[in-house]
Design an enzyme around this catalytic site. Structure first.
Site, mmCIF file in Angstrom:
data_model
loop_
_atom_site.group_PDB
_atom_site.id
_atom_site.type_symbol
_atom_site.label_atom_id
_atom_site.label_comp_id
_atom_site.label_asym_id
_atom_site.label_seq_id
_atom_site.Cartn_x
_atom_site.Cartn_y
_atom_site.Cartn_z
ATOM 1 N N PHE A 109 -2.999 3.285 2.978
ATOM 2 C CA PHE A 109 -2.553 3.923 4.221
ATOM 3 C C PHE A 109 -1.229 4.622 3.937
ATOM 4 O O PHE A 109 -0.284 3.979 3.453
ATOM 5 C CB PHE A 109 -2.375 2.813 5.256
ATOM 6 C CG PHE A 109 -1.870 3.205 6.608
ATOM 7 C CD1 PHE A 109 -2.714 3.779 7.553
ATOM 8 C CD2 PHE A 109 -0.557 2.952 6.974
ATOM 9 C CE1 PHE A 109 -2.256 4.097 8.824
ATOM 10 C CE2 PHE A 109 -0.082 3.264 8.250
ATOM 11 C CZ PHE A 109 -0.941 3.833 9.172
ATOM 12 N N ALA A 110 -1.150 5.913 4.223
ATOM 13 C CA ALA A 110 0.039 6.672 3.831
ATOM 14 C C ALA A 110 0.674 7.355 5.037
ATOM 15 O O ALA A 110 0.278 8.467 5.420
ATOM 16 C CB ALA A 110 -0.342 7.692 2.760
ATOM 17 N N GLU B 124 7.438 8.286 4.723
ATOM 18 C CA GLU B 124 7.968 9.305 3.803
ATOM 19 C C GLU B 124 9.433 8.982 3.504
ATOM 20 O O GLU B 124 10.044 8.182 4.220
ATOM 21 C CB GLU B 124 7.858 10.696 4.461
ATOM 22 C CG GLU B 124 6.421 11.074 4.774
ATOM 23 C CD GLU B 124 6.286 12.450 5.410
ATOM 24 O OE1 GLU B 124 7.324 13.115 5.645
ATOM 25 O OE2 GLU B 124 5.143 12.841 5.662
ATOM 26 N N SER C 83 10.967 4.150 10.053
ATOM 27 C CA SER C 83 10.765 3.639 11.417
ATOM 28 C C SER C 83 10.425 4.773 12.379
ATOM 29 O O SER C 83 9.613 4.608 13.281
ATOM 30 C CB SER C 83 12.036 2.925 11.897
ATOM 31 O OG SER C 83 12.239 1.749 11.139
ATOM 32 N N PHE D 197 6.558 4.150 -0.360
ATOM 33 C CA PHE D 197 6.321 2.733 -0.006
ATOM 34 C C PHE D 197 4.842 2.480 0.306
ATOM 35 O O PHE D 197 4.514 1.738 1.234
ATOM 36 C CB PHE D 197 7.211 2.292 1.174
ATOM 37 C CG PHE D 197 8.667 2.222 0.815
ATOM 38 C CD1 PHE D 197 9.127 1.288 -0.094
ATOM 39 C CD2 PHE D 197 9.585 3.097 1.387
ATOM 40 C CE1 PHE D 197 10.464 1.221 -0.451
ATOM 41 C CE2 PHE D 197 10.928 3.046 1.042
ATOM 42 C CZ PHE D 197 11.375 2.099 0.124
ATOM 43 N N ASP E 285 -1.230 -1.541 14.911
ATOM 44 C CA ASP E 285 -1.410 -2.654 15.864
ATOM 45 C C ASP E 285 -2.235 -3.751 15.218
ATOM 46 O O ASP E 285 -1.880 -4.926 15.245
ATOM 47 C CB ASP E 285 -2.155 -2.168 17.125
ATOM 48 C CG ASP E 285 -1.228 -1.453 18.100
ATOM 49 O OD1 ASP E 285 -0.004 -1.541 17.932
ATOM 50 O OD2 ASP E 285 -1.761 -0.804 19.024
ATOM 51 N N ARG F 143 10.328 -36.524 -5.253
ATOM 52 C CA ARG F 143 11.716 -36.466 -5.722
ATOM 53 C C ARG F 143 12.506 -37.686 -5.225
ATOM 54 O O ARG F 143 12.668 -37.874 -4.018
ATOM 55 C CB ARG F 143 12.357 -35.175 -5.191
ATOM 56 C CG ARG F 143 13.824 -35.044 -5.449
ATOM 57 C CD ARG F 143 14.107 -34.762 -6.893
ATOM 58 N NE ARG F 143 15.505 -34.414 -7.094
ATOM 59 C CZ ARG F 143 16.076 -34.400 -8.288
ATOM 60 N NH1 ARG F 143 15.381 -34.725 -9.375
ATOM 61 N NH2 ARG F 143 17.339 -34.055 -8.391
ATOM 62 N N GLY G 55 18.278 -27.359 -6.548
ATOM 63 C CA GLY G 55 18.445 -26.493 -7.723
ATOM 64 C C GLY G 55 17.114 -26.043 -8.294
ATOM 65 O O GLY G 55 16.966 -24.900 -8.750
ATOM 66 N N GLU H 77 5.013 -2.545 7.790
ATOM 67 C CA GLU H 77 4.188 -2.365 9.005
ATOM 68 C C GLU H 77 5.047 -2.453 10.268
ATOM 69 O O GLU H 77 4.629 -2.986 11.301
ATOM 70 C CB GLU H 77 2.997 -3.333 9.012
ATOM 71 C CG GLU H 77 2.147 -3.110 7.751
ATOM 72 C CD GLU H 77 0.660 -3.208 7.949
ATOM 73 O OE1 GLU H 77 0.203 -3.325 9.087
ATOM 74 O OE2 GLU H 77 -0.056 -3.141 6.922
#
Ligand code: CAA
Length: 380
Positions: free
Chosen positions: A123-124, A127, A132, A156, A239, A267, A339, A362
């Protein structure tokens, strides 16, 4: 896991869980390390009929709907956020717009191959200068006879380069949302190129990057929906796409929670497993509560979509809550590991890196708040 699924939805959950736990989980860390696109796992998903859940049966899909889809994406994301977004984008924003807007001919030409996984979808919309504010996009589609000539850059883009079909939004008219149309652009069309893969914080193995459109000639029959309807095509796709991202977020949160509980049982500090400490128990209780709430919101939006009820509001609320939950829960999981949570030998830091993207793509969670507020103000 909450109850209330139909027998078919349970079947999908069980098949997806077996696939995820037995086939994907052993590969997830390696995919993250190598950044390699897991083509073999996508093929396995196709063999299990997981790629056409939203496609009608007459076009080769299983038509099990959005709730089944959410259940399946959660299972995959609980072990691999990267594979989840590859499969999610393929089905939701990469295929569903053809189900919703395609001509009979377009449906016959593309849906069976998308449902079978012979084609991967993408899906493009975004740009470099239009994220947004999607209606400000600048890629042009100039009509020349019975074709459109597309020029511009998309960025993206999930599944970039590996996808076979790109739903591309481009400007055919004046400024704003009404000047945009949608096109089905096939890999291999002359002038279609791809930029270098982006080096992301997480979701390694899910390729993301630029699409370069240099005089790409697209026949008129590849316009998806009427001229000028491209913004609506994109918004409707998002949506439903947001249900998939919510499910991905629920899966990531659940996966990290399960790992944290397991670790806390093993642990030992101060002479007992750390799960015995109230400080850890309260964290785990909050994490589990948020995961369950996020799942219920996701399923609520999916059920409304399946019932053909308005679901824009529910999908944006689910996306906002589930993806914020994913970020909080995965961060808390790292904290429980201490850690060990901060080093790559243990899987929780991957979940935390993968979760961050869900708050952004999205539609950022700031955009979700705009959609939610507008829907409430509309009041119907
Ligand atoms: N369904 C159908 N139509 C819709 C709609 C919806 N959900 N939302 C808006 N529309 C229609 C409106 O009714 C309006 O139509 P009319 O012109 O006929 O009145 C038109 O679209 C314009 O709507 P708005 O005035 O609301 O548009 P806007 O410019 O104010 O923008 C926005 C609205 C919600 C901010 C929108 O731009 C948006 O969603 N932005 C975020 C974009 C986004 O999510 N990008 C993600 C990229 S894809 C991705 O990330 C995929 C991936 O690879 C993982």
């Amino acid at each position: 896991m909450s109850e209330g699924l139909t027998a078919e939805q349970e079947m999908i959950r069980d098949a997806a869980r077996t696939f995820a736990q037995e086939i994907v989980a052993p590969r997830a860390a390696e995919i993250d390390r190598t950044h390699d696109f897991p083509a073999d796992l996508v093929r396995r998903a196709a063999q299990l009929d997981l790629m056409g859940i939203i496609v009608p049966e007459e076009y080769g899909g299983t038509a099990l709907g959005h709730l089944a889809f959410a259940v399946y994406v959660e299972e995959v994301a609980a072990v691999s956020g990267a594979l989840a977004v590859i499969l999610d984008v393929h089905s939701s924003v990469g295929t569903e717009p053809i189900v919703d807007w395609g001509s009979d001919e377009q449906k016959r030409r593309y849906l069976p191959r998308l449902a079978a996984g012979e084609m991967l979808g993408a899906f493009a919309l975004t740009e470099p200068e239009s994220g947004s504010d999607a209606a400000s996009l600048q890629t042009t589609a100039e009509r020349v006879g019975d074709r459109y000539v597309l020029n511009g850059t998309k960025t993206f883009i999930t599944n970039v380069g590996v996808a076979d079909l790109y739903i591309v939004m481009a400007r055919t008219g004046g400024p704003g949302a009404r000047g945009i149309s949608a096109f089905l652009v096939e890999k291999g069309m002359k002038g279609l190129g791809f930029g270098q893969p982006m080096h992301k914080m997480g979701l390694h193995g899910s390729p993301t990057g630029e699409i370069l459109l240099d005089d790409v000639e697209v026949p008129e029959e590849n316009r998806l929906g009427p001229e000028g309807a491209g913004f609506k095509v994109a918004m409707k796709a998002l949506d439903s796409g947001r249900i998939g991202i919510s499910a991905q977020a629920v899966g990531l949160a659940r996966g990290a929670l399960d790992l944290a509980v397991e670790y806390a049982k093993q642990r030992v500090q101060f002479g007992q497993p750390i799960i015995q400490f109230e400080g850890i128990q309260f964290m785990i209780a909050d994490m589990a509560t948020a995961v369950d709430a996020a799942r219920l919101m996701t399923w609520d939006a999916a059920a409304a979509c399946d019932a053909a009820e308005p679901f824009t509001l529910l999908a944006s609320m689910a996306k906002l809550f589930a993806t914020d939950t994913a970020m909080t829960v995965t961060t808390d999981a790292v904290q429980i590991f201490g850690g060990y949570g901060y080093i790559k030998e243990f899987p929780v830091e991957r979940f935390m890196r993968d979760a961050k993207a869900t708050q952004i793509y999205e539609g950022t969670n700031q955009i979700q708040r705009i959609v939610i507020a507008r829907e409430l103000l509309r009041g119907d």
